[in-house]
Motif scaffolding. Sequence first.
Motif, mmCIF file in Angstrom:
data_model
loop_
_atom_site.group_PDB
_atom_site.id
_atom_site.type_symbol
_atom_site.label_atom_id
_atom_site.label_comp_id
_atom_site.label_asym_id
_atom_site.label_seq_id
_atom_site.Cartn_x
_atom_site.Cartn_y
_atom_site.Cartn_z
ATOM 1 N N GLY A 110 38.975 56.925 36.939
ATOM 2 C CA GLY A 110 40.858 56.621 37.488
ATOM 3 C C GLY A 110 41.316 55.932 36.118
ATOM 4 N N LEU A 111 39.905 54.423 35.998
ATOM 5 C CA LEU A 111 40.329 53.323 35.409
ATOM 6 C C LEU A 111 41.155 53.986 34.008
ATOM 7 C CD1 LEU A 111 40.854 50.484 34.284
ATOM 8 C CD2 LEU A 111 38.426 50.623 34.626
ATOM 9 N N PRO A 156 32.640 42.557 44.583
ATOM 10 C CA PRO A 156 31.714 44.088 45.193
ATOM 11 C C PRO A 156 32.482 45.048 44.677
ATOM 12 C CG PRO A 156 33.375 42.794 46.778
ATOM 13 C CD PRO A 156 33.082 42.012 45.701
ATOM 14 N N GLU A 157 33.898 44.756 44.271
ATOM 15 C CA GLU A 157 34.893 45.665 44.208
ATOM 16 C C GLU A 157 34.786 46.870 42.567
ATOM 17 O OE1 GLU A 157 39.039 46.006 44.062
ATOM 18 O OE2 GLU A 157 38.957 44.524 45.656
ATOM 19 N N GLN A 187 41.356 41.084 37.922
ATOM 20 C CA GLN A 187 42.277 41.237 36.587
ATOM 21 C C GLN A 187 43.035 42.675 36.227
ATOM 22 O OE1 GLN A 187 40.037 40.552 32.615
ATOM 23 N NE2 GLN A 187 38.889 38.555 33.353
ATOM 24 N N LEU A 188 42.037 43.264 36.732
ATOM 25 C CA LEU A 188 42.426 45.068 37.239
ATOM 26 C C LEU A 188 43.652 45.022 38.078
ATOM 27 C CD1 LEU A 188 39.813 46.933 37.333
ATOM 28 C CD2 LEU A 188 41.106 46.629 35.205
ATOM 29 N N LYS A 193 51.953 47.508 38.071
ATOM 30 C CA LYS A 193 51.968 48.686 37.838
ATOM 31 C C LYS A 193 53.465 49.850 37.866
ATOM 32 C CE LYS A 193 48.003 48.483 40.088
ATOM 33 N NZ LYS A 193 47.173 48.971 40.012
ATOM 34 N N THR A 194 53.789 49.202 36.567
ATOM 35 C CA THR A 194 55.199 49.571 36.024
ATOM 36 C C THR A 194 55.135 50.758 34.454
ATOM 37 O OG1 THR A 194 56.106 47.706 34.647
ATOM 38 C CG2 THR A 194 57.181 48.426 36.479
ATOM 39 N N SER A 195 55.360 52.021 34.642
ATOM 40 C CA SER A 195 55.107 52.773 33.797
ATOM 41 C C SER A 195 55.978 52.845 32.736
ATOM 42 C CB SER A 195 55.173 54.245 34.255
ATOM 43 O OG SER A 195 54.164 54.682 32.841
#
Length: 328
Positions: A110-111, A156-157, A187-188, A193-195
Amino acid sequence: MSAGQNETSKPRLLVLIGPTAIGKTRMSLEIAKAWNAEIISGDSMQVYKGMDIGTAKIREEEREGIPHHLIDICEPDYPFSVAEFQERCGELIRDITARGKLPFIVGGTGLYVESVAYGYEFPDSGSDEAYREEQLQYAAEYGAEALHEKLRAVDPESAQRLHPNDQRRVIRALEVHHLTGMTLSAQLAGQKKTSPYELCIIGLSMERQALYDRINKRVDAMIEEGLVEEVRRLLGSGVSGDCVAMQGLGYKEIALFLKQQLPLEDAVELLKRDTRRFAKRQLSWFRRMHDIVWVESSENFHKNLLLIHAIIAGKFRVDLEYPTNQSF
């Protein structure tokens, strides 16, 4: 069908994601043939040479003439990173687009996929070699689970995303927090969230028990295909059991058997359990991603494929025309 070029300023990018064993490989070949696409592997393990069975790597003779990229590009002891994946992907996307074809990322990391789809920026937070060595010594003394618990306490994430055996990335997440005071997950989460692409992301999903059954059968098939021999050969060639690649699913579990720390039957059951847990983590990550159009994967492969074709055509605003060599 052709979707390699468009009239907008953004290049098109097609993405197919889904948990391990859900059937991405077979589906991706049919999509690529229909849409004049070249496939870029979005799997963090398929970059490694000689690691074929455990990564479910598509064989050359199975690719049906479709170009595949970012497979077998480095040795198992090379610390391949998400930043390098992103850079190489960007180059490939530009090249594939320039040749009038459609860049098509297929994978389950995913990352890695998200970093390309949204052009993540990875700030250089520096390094602290003494801190890294301290964490390695801590893991050696108290175990990988104890080190993982240190990460869980501060981030924790990231701990949920990273397997305890993935010590390099666990330590890097701890190091980022140590150096910046900010968690890696924060940070992530703060990334845009624009491509930079005209993006079409399709996700394959499946009822959980059906997926787990597929995972169990895949592991059995890997054992029959020679996974034990593959791991034995890697270790025998000098690849360290502690390197990042050997911490991947299938390799660390079978290595326990080869080191006589587990009976084979127990190692296989551990691999099945770890793979099911990995699939659950994959789905958790994907569910947080933006812009995904989900397709419930059923036993009717061609029905699923028709639906995916329609989704792509709608997203890229092209006429839905099937080539004559395609049968549905």
